[in-house]
Design a protein around this motif. Structure first.
Motif, PDB file in Angstrom:
ATOM      1  N   THR A  13       0.857  -1.190   0.000  1.00 47.22           N
ATOM      2  CA  THR A  13       0.000   0.000   0.000  1.00 47.22           C
ATOM      3  C   THR A  13       0.892   1.238   0.000  1.00 47.22           C
ATOM      4  O   THR A  13       2.061   1.160   0.360  1.00 47.22           O
ATOM      5  CB  THR A  13      -0.931   0.032   1.224  1.00 47.22           C
ATOM      6  N   HIS A  45      -4.289  -7.857   9.733  1.00 39.10           N
ATOM      7  CA  HIS A  45      -3.831  -6.595  10.305  1.00 39.10           C
ATOM      8  C   HIS A  45      -4.957  -5.921  11.073  1.00 39.10           C
ATOM      9  O   HIS A  45      -6.132  -6.173  10.821  1.00 39.10           O
ATOM     10  CB  HIS A  45      -3.311  -5.661   9.208  1.00 39.10           C
ATOM     11  N   GLU A  84       1.615   4.266  18.216  1.00 39.22           N
ATOM     12  CA  GLU A  84       2.327   4.307  16.943  1.00 39.22           C
ATOM     13  C   GLU A  84       2.064   5.592  16.164  1.00 39.22           C
ATOM     14  O   GLU A  84       2.265   5.636  14.957  1.00 39.22           O
ATOM     15  CB  GLU A  84       1.948   3.097  16.099  1.00 39.22           C
ATOM     16  N   ASP A  88      -2.768   5.995  14.539  1.00 39.25           N
ATOM     17  CA  ASP A  88      -2.880   4.632  15.051  1.00 39.25           C
ATOM     18  C   ASP A  88      -4.306   4.285  15.477  1.00 39.25           C
ATOM     19  O   ASP A  88      -4.918   3.362  14.944  1.00 39.25           O
ATOM     20  CB  ASP A  88      -1.898   4.432  16.214  1.00 39.25           C
ATOM     21  N   GLU A 123      -6.144   0.709   3.227  1.00 39.87           N
ATOM     22  CA  GLU A 123      -5.071   1.140   4.122  1.00 39.87           C
ATOM     23  C   GLU A 123      -5.571   2.329   4.930  1.00 39.87           C
ATOM     24  O   GLU A 123      -6.013   3.325   4.371  1.00 39.87           O
ATOM     25  CB  GLU A 123      -3.828   1.530   3.322  1.00 39.87           C
ATOM     26  N   ARG A 125      -3.596   3.656   7.549  1.00 40.97           N
ATOM     27  CA  ARG A 125      -2.453   4.398   8.071  1.00 40.97           C
ATOM     28  C   ARG A 125      -1.973   5.387   7.013  1.00 40.97           C
ATOM     29  O   ARG A 125      -2.162   5.194   5.815  1.00 40.97           O
ATOM     30  CB  ARG A 125      -1.302   3.449   8.442  1.00 40.97           C
ATOM     31  N   ARG A 127       1.142   6.132   6.260  1.00 40.09           N
ATOM     32  CA  ARG A 127       2.286   5.630   5.496  1.00 40.09           C
ATOM     33  C   ARG A 127       1.922   4.285   4.855  1.00 40.09           C
ATOM     34  O   ARG A 127       1.060   3.563   5.339  1.00 40.09           O
ATOM     35  CB  ARG A 127       3.501   5.474   6.402  1.00 40.09           C
ATOM     36  N   SER A 129       2.486   0.350   3.581  1.00 37.45           N
ATOM     37  CA  SER A 129       2.875  -0.839   4.316  1.00 37.45           C
ATOM     38  C   SER A 129       2.736  -2.049   3.406  1.00 37.45           C
ATOM     39  O   SER A 129       2.197  -1.958   2.306  1.00 37.45           O
ATOM     40  CB  SER A 129       1.961  -1.004   5.544  1.00 37.45           C
ATOM     41  N   ARG A 130       3.226  -3.175   3.871  1.00 38.64           N
ATOM     42  CA  ARG A 130       3.012  -4.442   3.162  1.00 38.64           C
ATOM     43  C   ARG A 130       1.959  -5.200   3.954  1.00 38.64           C
ATOM     44  O   ARG A 130       2.187  -5.601   5.087  1.00 38.64           O
ATOM     45  CB  ARG A 130       4.304  -5.250   3.088  1.00 38.64           C
ATOM     46  N   ARG A 131       0.807  -5.375   3.363  1.00 38.66           N
ATOM     47  CA  ARG A 131      -0.298  -6.080   4.010  1.00 38.66           C
ATOM     48  C   ARG A 131      -0.397  -7.486   3.441  1.00 38.66           C
ATOM     49  O   ARG A 131       0.039  -7.744   2.319  1.00 38.66           O
ATOM     50  CB  ARG A 131      -1.621  -5.334   3.795  1.00 38.66           C
TER      51      ARG A 131
END
Length: 140
Positions: A13, A45, A84, A88, A123, A125, A127, A129-131
């Motif tokens: 993402t 996640h 986080e 978060d 997504e 968040r 930033r 990420s790899r989901r």
């Protein structure tokens, strides 16, 4: 005789927004050989979602992103949890709204989706990420 197959689908993402995974899911079901059965997808996640929504007009995805931001704003003063960062806890709330699991019937070797339906990782968040989506199909 029942047959089953499983696969992990990696989904990169780029930050808040929708990533369509319909093609990867269709390929997984086709590779499984299952013609009639049940497909289960689980996003592994707590700050991203898994959903089915319209895949024809990109304005739908933009509007959904905007409304999720209103429902769970990134305002750290609203939440206790922020380990986080300020996105978060809002991400956790948005996950509850978009869910993490889908069950879809399979007929004639394809998930039974409507004409305008696509499967998306959402997504939540800021930033990227790899989901990961765990896919499982069972049937004949």
């Amino acid at each position: 005789m029942l047959h089953q197959s499983s696969r992990m689908i990696a989904v990169p993402t780029r930050g808040t927004g929708f990533v369509e995974i319909t093609g990867a899911v269709l390929n997984f079901v086709a590779d499984s050989g299952v013609q009639e059965g049940l497909l289960t997808l689980l996003l592994r996640h707590t700050s991203a979602g898994l959903t089915i929504t319209e895949n024809a007009d990109p304005d739908v995805l933009a509007d959904l992103t905007d409304r999720l931001a209103v429902l769970a704003p990134r305002d750290p003063s609203l939440y206790r949890h922020g380990t986080e960062g300020p996105d978060d806890m809002p991400a956790h709330i948005r996950t509850l709204l978009t869910n993490v699991q889908l069950s879809i019937p399979v007929l004639e070797g394809r998930p039974v989706l409507g004409t305008w339906q696509g499967i998306y990782v959402v997504e939540h968040r800021a930033r990227g990420s790899r989901r990961e989506v765990a896919a499982h199909v069972i049937g004949s």
